[in-house]
Design a protein around this motif. Structure first.
Motif, PDB file in Angstrom:
ATOM      1  N   VAL A  74      63.058 -22.655  74.384  1.00 29.40           N
ATOM      2  CA  VAL A  74      62.757 -21.603  75.358  1.00 29.40           C
ATOM      3  C   VAL A  74      62.484 -22.252  76.704  1.00 29.40           C
ATOM      4  N   ALA A  75      63.050 -21.678  77.776  1.00 27.84           N
ATOM      5  CA  ALA A  75      62.832 -22.206  79.126  1.00 27.84           C
ATOM      6  C   ALA A  75      62.546 -21.063  80.091  1.00 27.84           C
ATOM      7  N   ASP A  76      61.706 -21.338  81.065  1.00 24.99           N
ATOM      8  CA  ASP A  76      61.326 -20.369  82.106  1.00 24.99           C
ATOM      9  C   ASP A  76      61.660 -20.987  83.450  1.00 24.99           C
ATOM     10  N   GLY A  77      62.756 -20.525  84.082  1.00 25.16           N
ATOM     11  CA  GLY A  77      63.256 -21.134  85.300  1.00 25.16           C
ATOM     12  C   GLY A  77      62.447 -20.810  86.542  1.00 25.16           C
ATOM     13  N   MET A  78      62.533 -21.703  87.539  1.00 27.74           N
ATOM     14  CA  MET A  78      61.820 -21.538  88.807  1.00 27.74           C
ATOM     15  C   MET A  78      62.782 -21.771  89.973  1.00 27.74           C
ATOM     16  N   GLY A  79      62.389 -21.287  91.130  1.00 27.24           N
ATOM     17  CA  GLY A  79      63.173 -21.529  92.335  1.00 27.24           C
ATOM     18  C   GLY A  79      63.910 -20.296  92.824  1.00 27.24           C
ATOM     19  N   GLY A  80      63.380 -19.112  92.520  1.00 30.82           N
ATOM     20  CA  GLY A  80      64.077 -17.874  92.886  1.00 30.82           C
ATOM     21  C   GLY A  80      64.997 -17.452  91.760  1.00 30.82           C
ATOM     22  N   HIS A  81      65.355 -16.167  91.731  1.00 27.38           N
ATOM     23  CA  HIS A  81      66.112 -15.620  90.604  1.00 27.38           C
ATOM     24  C   HIS A  81      67.395 -16.386  90.323  1.00 27.38           C
ATOM     25  N   THR A  82      68.214 -16.607  91.358  1.00 28.29           N
ATOM     26  CA  THR A  82      69.491 -17.279  91.143  1.00 28.29           C
ATOM     27  C   THR A  82      69.288 -18.699  90.644  1.00 28.29           C
ATOM     28  N   SER A  83      68.450 -19.478  91.349  1.00 27.37           N
ATOM     29  CA  SER A  83      68.213 -20.863  90.964  1.00 27.37           C
ATOM     30  C   SER A  83      67.443 -20.965  89.661  1.00 27.37           C
ATOM     31  N   GLY A  84      66.412 -20.110  89.491  1.00 27.76           N
ATOM     32  CA  GLY A  84      65.610 -20.157  88.280  1.00 27.76           C
ATOM     33  C   GLY A  84      66.417 -19.821  87.045  1.00 27.76           C
ATOM     34  N   GLY A  85      67.241 -18.783  87.144  1.00 27.67           N
ATOM     35  CA  GLY A  85      68.087 -18.415  86.021  1.00 27.67           C
ATOM     36  C   GLY A  85      69.078 -19.512  85.681  1.00 27.67           C
ATOM     37  N   LYS A  86      69.629 -20.147  86.704  1.00 26.65           N
ATOM     38  CA  LYS A  86      70.587 -21.230  86.481  1.00 26.65           C
ATOM     39  C   LYS A  86      69.902 -22.441  85.864  1.00 26.65           C
ATOM     40  N   ALA A  87      68.683 -22.738  86.334  1.00 24.79           N
ATOM     41  CA  ALA A  87      67.951 -23.895  85.836  1.00 24.79           C
ATOM     42  C   ALA A  87      67.657 -23.775  84.345  1.00 24.79           C
ATOM     43  N   SER A  88      67.204 -22.600  83.917  1.00 27.99           N
ATOM     44  CA  SER A  88      66.855 -22.427  82.502  1.00 27.99           C
ATOM     45  C   SER A  88      68.091 -22.502  81.616  1.00 27.99           C
ATOM     46  N   VAL A  89      69.203 -21.942  82.082  1.00 22.58           N
ATOM     47  CA  VAL A  89      70.446 -21.983  81.299  1.00 22.58           C
ATOM     48  C   VAL A  89      70.952 -23.422  81.180  1.00 22.58           C
ATOM     49  N   LEU A  90      70.999 -24.146  82.317  1.00 19.21           N
ATOM     50  CA  LEU A  90      71.467 -25.527  82.288  1.00 19.21           C
ATOM     51  C   LEU A  90      70.587 -26.404  81.399  1.00 19.21           C
ATOM     52  N   ALA A  91      69.278 -26.226  81.531  1.00 18.22           N
ATOM     53  CA  ALA A  91      68.350 -27.061  80.765  1.00 18.22           C
ATOM     54  C   ALA A  91      68.485 -26.817  79.267  1.00 18.22           C
ATOM     55  N   VAL A  92      68.502 -25.545  78.864  1.00 23.18           N
ATOM     56  CA  VAL A  92      68.578 -25.227  77.432  1.00 23.18           C
ATOM     57  C   VAL A  92      69.910 -25.682  76.842  1.00 23.18           C
ATOM     58  N   ASN A  93      71.010 -25.376  77.529  1.00 18.39           N
ATOM     59  CA  ASN A  93      72.321 -25.757  77.002  1.00 18.39           C
ATOM     60  C   ASN A  93      72.481 -27.276  76.887  1.00 18.39           C
ATOM     61  N   THR A  94      72.015 -28.001  77.911  1.00 19.86           N
ATOM     62  CA  THR A  94      72.098 -29.461  77.864  1.00 19.86           C
ATOM     63  C   THR A  94      71.207 -30.020  76.759  1.00 19.86           C
ATOM     64  N   PHE A  95      70.014 -29.446  76.627  1.00 17.19           N
ATOM     65  CA  PHE A  95      69.082 -29.878  75.584  1.00 17.19           C
ATOM     66  C   PHE A  95      69.713 -29.705  74.196  1.00 17.19           C
ATOM     67  N   VAL A  96      70.280 -28.531  73.946  1.00 15.45           N
ATOM     68  CA  VAL A  96      70.873 -28.248  72.638  1.00 15.45           C
ATOM     69  C   VAL A  96      72.050 -29.172  72.352  1.00 15.45           C
TER      70      VAL A  96
END
Length: 337
Positions: free
Chosen positions: A46-68
């Protein structure tokens, strides 16, 4: 150690709250027994992105997918904790590289919590203020550390290093993170060097701060206790509904994953020497921090240990031996007389 035959029930729920978009993201492996019993086990992130909606949403997706994707490449001889560390570093590097490519104004980051269940052993890694809880005996217990300014203030206040007035004066900065993914060096990482051994009926709850800002752990524990017969998915839905009923003006995104270990006591696999590795060493429960229930919450019902199939067999054997001894004694007395 003896290993129970079990099933893993799981559920998940999301809501964007009062925000414009969803900045949380999560992923799960398949919870089938073959996966959970495999060398890599069952993974949930589970990830909770930061940096505004666009950046935060992108950050959580990139982090989780790369982690997996990194964790899926775990080498057979590598321990689960080492593989979790590898996956975390890969996810962080992905965000760092993306920020560099986007230019100096890009500052996206994310919290991340991940758990792995192999058989009935729980491993974890976390950065930031998203939570991992263990529900045991009617209580919700902390599994991971919280990397926030507020958590640091609370520790200092408990140690009498700052006054209550100082604690109150810094109230507006409590949610400020002291560690998260997206920095060249991650300041703090909480990772399990030894797993927690889970028991039948216990639950693992992972969530972003959108849930814990709305419901305290007493409320969450009460909801779990009041609905023991519901599936994990139904329990997730109930918890999120109660959070939204608070009608918080600044309700953040909510993401929740709930895992429940359900064992079959009639099918025990007894093999004490099975896969004896460092990963099989468990954390004594009394080293875990737990929250004492407040007086206004009804007292927790103490759970009595269930009688397993092996216990029942031992009991029957003992009774049979006692009967044989009594019969032999009776025959001896009869012939002596």
């Amino acid at each position: 150690m003896p290993v129970l035959s079990w099933t893993l029930d799981f559920g998940n729920e999301q809501d964007k709250g009062n925000r414009k978009g969803q900045e949380d993201y999560f992923a799960l492996f398949s919870p089938v027994r073959e996966v959970v019993n495999s060398d890599s086990g069952f993974l949930a992130v589970v990830a909770d992105g930061m940096g505004g909606h666009t950046s935060g949403g992108k950050a959580s997706v990139l982090a989780v997918n790369t982690f997996v994707e990194t964790y899926k490449r775990k080498a057979p001889g590598r321990s689960i904790s080492e593989a979790l560390g590898d996956a975390l570093r890969s996810a962080n590097q992905k965000l760092v590289d993306t920020n560099i490519k986007a230019g100096q104004d890009s500052d996206m980051g994310t919290t991340l919590v991940a758990v792995v269940m192999r058989a009935n052993m729980l491993f974890w890694v976390s950065v930031g203020d998203s939570r991992i809880f263990l529900y045991r005996g009617g209580r919700l217990m902390d599994v991971n550390e919280i990397h926030s300014y507020g958590a640091e203030l609370d520790v200092k206040h408990k140690l009498d290093q700052i006054s209550t007035e100082d604690l109150e004066a810094n109230k507006q900065n409590r949610n400020m993170l002291t560690s998260y993914l997206g920095l060249e060096e991650i300041p703090r990482v909480d990772i399990s060097d030894r797993p927690i051994e889970l028991r039948h009926g216990e639950r693992v709850l992972m969530c972003t701060d959108g849930l814990t800002d709305a419901l305290d752990r007493n409320e969450i524990a009460t909801l779990l206790r009041l609905h023991p017969d519901k599936s994990a998915q139904e329990q997730c839905e109930v918890i999120v509904q109660h959070a939204l009923k608070k009608n918080l003006q600044k309700q953040d995104n909510i993401t929740l994953i709930l895992l429940e270990l359900k064992s079959d006591a009639d099918d025990l696999l007894i093999n004490p020497d099975r896969d004896k590795t460092l990963d099989d060493v468990t954390i004594p429960l009394n080293t875990l921090e737990y929250y004492e229930r407040s007086q206004e919450i009804e007292q927790t019902v103490q759970l009595t240990p269930e009688v397993t199939a092996s216990d029942a067999s031992k009991l029957k054997l003992g009774i049979a031996i006692a009967l044989v001894v009594l019969i032999i004694a009776a025959l001896c007395i009869y012939f002596l007389l």
